[in-house]
Design a protein around this motif. Structure first.
Motif, PDB file in Angstrom:
ATOM      1  N   PRO A   1       0.821  -1.213   0.000  1.00  0.00           N
ATOM      2  CA  PRO A   1       0.000   0.000   0.000  1.00  0.00           C
ATOM      3  C   PRO A   1       0.851   1.257   0.000  1.00  0.00           C
ATOM      4  N   GLU A   2       0.353   2.286  -0.670  1.00  0.00           N
ATOM      5  CA  GLU A   2       1.051   3.567  -0.742  1.00  0.00           C
ATOM      6  C   GLU A   2       0.430   4.572   0.222  1.00  0.00           C
ATOM      7  N   VAL A   3       1.296   5.364   0.843  1.00  0.00           N
ATOM      8  CA  VAL A   3       0.868   6.448   1.716  1.00  0.00           C
ATOM      9  C   VAL A   3       1.601   7.709   1.269  1.00  0.00           C
ATOM     10  N   PHE A   4       0.854   8.791   1.084  1.00  0.00           N
ATOM     11  CA  PHE A   4       1.456  10.045   0.644  1.00  0.00           C
ATOM     12  C   PHE A   4       2.056  10.786   1.835  1.00  0.00           C
ATOM     13  N   LEU A   5       3.297  11.225   1.669  1.00  0.00           N
ATOM     14  CA  LEU A   5       3.956  12.111   2.620  1.00  0.00           C
ATOM     15  C   LEU A   5       4.174  13.426   1.878  1.00  0.00           C
TER      16      LEU A   5
ATOM     17  N   VAL B   1      10.823   9.581   8.541  1.00  0.00           N
ATOM     18  CA  VAL B   1       9.589   8.786   8.466  1.00  0.00           C
ATOM     19  C   VAL B   1       9.589   7.964   7.178  1.00  0.00           C
ATOM     20  N   ALA B   2       9.956   8.605   6.063  1.00  0.00           N
ATOM     21  CA  ALA B   2      10.030   7.900   4.786  1.00  0.00           C
ATOM     22  C   ALA B   2      11.065   6.785   4.849  1.00  0.00           C
ATOM     23  N   ALA B   3      12.215   7.065   5.444  1.00  0.00           N
ATOM     24  CA  ALA B   3      13.269   6.044   5.554  1.00  0.00           C
ATOM     25  C   ALA B   3      12.773   4.838   6.351  1.00  0.00           C
ATOM     26  N   ALA B   4      12.065   5.079   7.445  1.00  0.00           N
ATOM     27  CA  ALA B   4      11.534   3.981   8.258  1.00  0.00           C
ATOM     28  C   ALA B   4      10.487   3.185   7.490  1.00  0.00           C
ATOM     29  N   MET B   5       9.672   3.867   6.725  1.00  0.00           N
ATOM     30  CA  MET B   5       8.652   3.173   5.935  1.00  0.00           C
ATOM     31  C   MET B   5       9.298   2.319   4.852  1.00  0.00           C
TER      32      MET B   5
ATOM     33  N   VAL C   1       5.041   7.632  -0.675  1.00  0.00           N
ATOM     34  CA  VAL C   1       5.083   8.413  -1.915  1.00  0.00           C
ATOM     35  C   VAL C   1       5.395   9.836  -1.488  1.00  0.00           C
ATOM     36  N   LEU C   2       6.582  10.308  -1.828  1.00  0.00           N
ATOM     37  CA  LEU C   2       7.026  11.640  -1.426  1.00  0.00           C
ATOM     38  C   LEU C   2       6.449  12.678  -2.383  1.00  0.00           C
ATOM     39  N   VAL C   3       5.670  13.601  -1.825  1.00  0.00           N
ATOM     40  CA  VAL C   3       4.988  14.612  -2.621  1.00  0.00           C
ATOM     41  C   VAL C   3       5.546  15.989  -2.266  1.00  0.00           C
ATOM     42  N   ASN C   4       6.086  16.671  -3.273  1.00  0.00           N
ATOM     43  CA  ASN C   4       6.540  18.056  -3.124  1.00  0.00           C
ATOM     44  C   ASN C   4       5.341  18.926  -3.471  1.00  0.00           C
ATOM     45  N   SER C   5       4.802  19.635  -2.472  1.00  0.00           N
ATOM     46  CA  SER C   5       3.560  20.385  -2.671  1.00  0.00           C
ATOM     47  C   SER C   5       3.707  21.594  -3.578  1.00  0.00           C
TER      48      SER C   5
END
Length: 107
Positions: free
Chosen positions: A19-23, A37-41, A50-54
């Motif tokens: 599953p994907e989760v947006f950060l 948090v991304a590294a731990a995931m 999923v790293l999102v640059n707003s």
């Protein structure tokens, strides 16, 4: 129409599907806080971040993520003219809605 009509039910995942989760990060401090948090995931392997640059401060977010060895998976395109918070918020709502419709996150 009740509140449950507005919230989609749980998404079903197939065996082997992660599953994907947006950060979402829009500023350098947000990206710095998000990176561990991304590294731990990533390390856990059970959820794909999923790293999102707003697009609020896109270059600064890219630089901050790069220092952790990451790059955004998604870059939102904002057309900021005045720089006011109302403009930012309204454009983010539209762009995030589009993203969630195209690529529905697990959470």
């Amino acid at each position: 129409m009740g509140p449950s009509a507005l919230v989609p039910g749980p998404r079903q995942f197939y065996r082997g599907e992660v599953p994907e989760v947006f950060l979402v990060a829009g500023t350098r401090p947000e990206a710095v806080k998000m990176a561990p948090v991304a590294a731990a995931m990533f390390a856990g392997g059970r959820i794909r971040p999923v790293l999102v640059n707003s697009g609020q401060h896109p270059e600064m977010v890219d630089q901050a993520l790069e220092s952790f060895g990451f790059a955004p998976d998604v870059r939102l395109k904002l057309n900021r003219v005045t720089g006011c918070q109302a403009e930012l918020t309204s454009q983010l709502i539209e762009e995030l809605d589009r993203l969630y419709t195209e690529r529905g996150p697990a959470a």
